[in-house]
Each structure stands twice: as C-alpha cells, then as structure tokens.
Design an enzyme around this catalytic site. Structure first.
Site, mmCIF file in Angstrom:
data_model
loop_
_atom_site.group_PDB
_atom_site.id
_atom_site.type_symbol
_atom_site.label_atom_id
_atom_site.label_comp_id
_atom_site.label_asym_id
_atom_site.label_seq_id
_atom_site.Cartn_x
_atom_site.Cartn_y
_atom_site.Cartn_z
ATOM 1 N NE ARG A 22 -82.140 -127.304 -26.818
ATOM 2 C CZ ARG A 22 -82.404 -127.683 -25.597
ATOM 3 N NH1 ARG A 22 -81.857 -128.782 -25.079
ATOM 4 N NH2 ARG A 22 -83.197 -126.991 -24.817
ATOM 5 N N GLY A 23 -79.743 -124.999 -25.476
ATOM 6 C CA GLY A 23 -79.935 -124.951 -24.030
ATOM 7 C C GLY A 23 -78.814 -124.112 -23.424
ATOM 8 C CB ALA A 24 -78.917 -121.350 -20.965
ATOM 9 C CG ASP B 64 -82.903 -119.684 -22.673
ATOM 10 O OD1 ASP B 64 -84.070 -120.014 -22.404
ATOM 11 O OD2 ASP B 64 -82.091 -120.434 -23.248
ATOM 12 C CG ASN C 76 -87.387 -120.817 -20.120
ATOM 13 O OD1 ASN C 76 -86.233 -121.201 -20.297
ATOM 14 N ND2 ASN C 76 -88.402 -121.653 -19.985
ATOM 15 C CE LYS C 77 -86.869 -122.493 -26.831
ATOM 16 N NZ LYS C 77 -86.166 -121.773 -27.931
HETATM 17 O O1 MRU Z 1 -83.652 -122.485 -28.020
HETATM 18 P P1 MRU Z 1 -83.093 -123.387 -26.972
HETATM 19 O O2 MRU Z 1 -83.515 -124.804 -27.121
HETATM 20 O O3 MRU Z 1 -81.609 -123.221 -26.798
HETATM 21 O O4 MRU Z 1 -83.801 -122.828 -25.680
HETATM 22 C C1 MRU Z 1 -83.360 -123.035 -24.411
HETATM 23 C C2 MRU Z 1 -84.251 -123.913 -23.672
HETATM 24 O O5 MRU Z 1 -84.215 -125.092 -23.875
HETATM 25 C C3 MRU Z 1 -85.141 -123.452 -22.662
HETATM 26 O O6 MRU Z 1 -85.679 -122.244 -22.717
HETATM 27 C C4 MRU Z 1 -84.666 -123.853 -21.293
HETATM 28 O O7 MRU Z 1 -85.741 -123.889 -20.461
HETATM 29 C C5 MRU Z 1 -83.608 -122.953 -20.745
HETATM 30 S S1 MRU Z 1 -82.048 -123.365 -21.265
HETATM 31 C C6 MRU Z 1 -81.534 -124.339 -19.987
#
Ligand code: MRU
Length: 344
Positions: free
Chosen positions: A51-53, A231, A241-242
């Site tokens: 996970r994470g962009a 994201d 973002n989250k």
């Molecule tokens: O749902 P996720 O864990 O894939 O969400 C992404 C994130 O961890 C965050 O929003 C983050 O700050 C941006 S992704 C680098």
C-alpha cells in the site's frame, strides 16, 4: 531501507516474480511475499499487502509487465487490455497506479522486454524522486523540530525512502534530531503500525498519538510543522491523502503551523482540475468495526471493537484544499499549490 541491518526495497521484480514486504503483517512479523503472475499482484494491491501511492504504482507497473510476459501470442493485445483494466480496478485513488499501468502498457505494445524495462524504470524513478524529496524537504526542517505526520508516507509507501518521511530521515542524517508525532491513523493504523516501526528502525525519536490528539498538541505549541504524503494531487494543488488529513490541515491553519505535502511529481494528475474530481475509495466497514494485532501470546488476532449491531462508513481518503497547504515538496522543487503548473 534497513531492516535488521539488511537493505531492502518495499517491492522489486526479478525475472517474472514480484517480491514484496508483506505490510499486513508489520510490525509484528517481517515476511516477504512472492507473486509470480499479474493476477496475484492485483490481489496484493487490493488486500494491501502493498500500500502507499508509490509502492502501489511500482507494483502495478510490475503487474502490467507480468501480464506482458504471460500474454499468449495469439491474443496479445486483448489480453494486455483486460489485464490493464483489472489492475486499474484494484484501488481507485492513488494516481501512481494509473500512471504506471499506462506507461508499461504502452511499452508492452512494442515488446515484452520493453514492458519489463519500463516497469523497472518506474520503480527506479520512484526511488530517485523520493531521495531528492528528502534532500529538498530537509531545508524546511529546523534543528530539533517537532513534526507531526499522518498515515505512512515512508519507505513502505514507496520503493524506498518515502515522501513525507524522507526529509525527516535526511534531517536526522544531518544531525538535526527531529522528533515525530505519529498520528495512529485509524482505521488501519498505518501510523501506529508502519510509520512508528520505520522510525524505530531509523532510531528517530517519536511518539504515537491518538488521531484525535493532534489539535491538543498543536494548540499547546508542541508541533512546529506537519508533513504528509499524497495519493493524488489535482492540477489546482488540492491533495487527496489518507482520511483525517483534512482535519489536521484545518487545525494546523488555525494555529499557524506550516502544513507541507511531499510527493513525487508522478502523483500529480494534470487531468484532474480540482480535488472534487478525485475518486475517493470506500473500503470495507470491517476495517472500522474490527482491529487486527497480536495478543499476549504473540498470535495475530482479529477482534471486534464496535457495537456488534452497528454498521460503519469507511472512506479511505479525503481532499485537503490547496489554500490549507503551505507548499508541495516534489523532486522537481518546492511549489506553492497555486503555482504547481510552473512544473509542467
Ligand atoms: O490506503 P493507503 O495506506 O495506501 O494510503 C496511502 C497512504 O499511506 C497515505 O495517504 C500516504 O500519506 C500517501 S501514499 C504515499
């Protein structure tokens, strides 16, 4: 990134296999997951093993390359298109996923080898961009700064280094002794589980704080600046973002605390005029109603943490409007959200 004194990337591809750190088991267990076909790589993104962009983008690129390797000669073009559609259906918000599948798909139309090279190139670009973000972002961090961050935008959210955490790692390397307030980030607790674990591994001072404690610490002058990831960034500088990021940005504005977003330029969606156009993922209510962790015997367990008769809503992201953001840190420079298009 260093884990138990060994260097790792969050995701990489060797021959036709994609290797990933299984993030669903962290911080309790460190295990690698191997995916040898694009269908499994889709599952890996959907179930958030990765996970994470940036990490999602690199994995999606590798999945597209796997599809090129698996595609039967007779039905090559159709097979690729079906795989692209399926990969893009795994998670809707992270722009890096769509940018990566488009790039690798275009090269796959030339040859299988070109597809694999492009996927490797995307992963390398992600790593390089994050390293540069660290160096540029470090210039915004004073000595002994107390920095709040939300969710996880560190190594684990990218191929390596991270976006929001990369400047903090660089500041620590320069001896600035940053202290990080880590929002736990319900419902999946990426802050408490992943960001805290990364900071522990980097020997950076930090405390995990409950999601609703941020305003308290900001109002008591205990936060000097806030850095979060992204994201997807719209052309006008609005940032998805989250979930919970918007609330923090509003509070930071109230207390005059600089609020920075760090992201590689690949996260910008120039076709999205404003944040209203960004698709927001709605995830299973189970993530709100249940929690997973280890019990006292060290076994990974899921328990119910809410009224059994109640249902829940679970949007995974929110959009912070550009006017609440001090600056966006990218590998191409630090931009005011309203001046983002200078980059093009
Ligand atoms: O749902 P996720 O864990 O894939 O969400 C992404 C994130 O961890 C965050 O929003 C983050 O700050 C941006 S992704 C680098």
């Amino acid at each position: 990134m260093r884990v138990n004194d060994k260097n790792y990337r969050t995701v990489w591809m060797q021959e036709n296999t994609v290797f990933l750190i299984n993030q669903n088991l962290l911080p309790f267990r460190f295990e690698l997951f191997e995916s040898s076909d694009w269908e499994t790589s889709c599952m890996v993104i959907q179930t958030m093993i990765v996970r994470g962009a940036g990490a999602i983008g690199a994995t999606a690129g590798f999945a597209m390359a796997q599809a090129a390797l698996q595609a039967p000669e007779a039905d090559y073009i159709n097979y690729l298109l079906e795989a692209k559609t399926a990969i893009e259906a795994t998670r809707p918000t992270a722009q890096n996923l769509f940018a990566a599948t488009a790039r690798v798909h275009a090269k796959a139309l030339i040859s299988r080898d070109e597809a694999v090279n492009e996927a490797q190139q995307i992963a390398q670009e992600d790593l390089d961009a994050c390293m540069t973000i660290g160096k540029l972002g470090n210039t915004l961090i004073p000595d002994q700064a107390r920095i709040e961050t939300h969710c996880n935008a560190g190594w684990l959210a990218f191929v390596d280094h991270g976006s929001a955490l990369s400047p903090i790692y660089e500041a620590a390397k320069q001896g600035k002794k940053p202290f990080v307030l880590v929002d736990e980030t319900r419902p999946r607790s990426q802050g408490a589980r992943l960001t805290a674990w990364e900071l522990f591994n980097e020997h950076i001072q930090h405390r995990i704080i409950a999601d609703n404690a941020g305003a308290h610490y900001m109002s008591h002058g205990m936060v000097d600046l806030m850095i979060v990831g992204a994201d997807r960034i719209a052309a006008n500088g609005d940032v998805a973002n989250k979930i919970g990021t918007l609330e923090k940005a509003i509070v930071a504005k109230e207390y005059g605390i600089p609020f920075y977003v760090a992201a590689p330029s690949m996260t910008i969606d120039w076709l999205c005029a404003t944040g209203v156009d960004i698709p927001i993922e709605e995830r299973s209510e189970e993530e709100v109603l249940f929690q997973t962790g280890i019990n006292k015997s060290g076994e990974l367990t899921t328990i119910q943490v809410a009224s059994p008769e109640s249902e829940a809503w679970n949007p995974a992201f929110d959009v912070t409007p550009a006017h609440l953001i001090h600056a966006i840190i990218t590998e191409k420079g630090i931009f005011k959200p309203s001046e983002l298009n200078r980059m093009q």
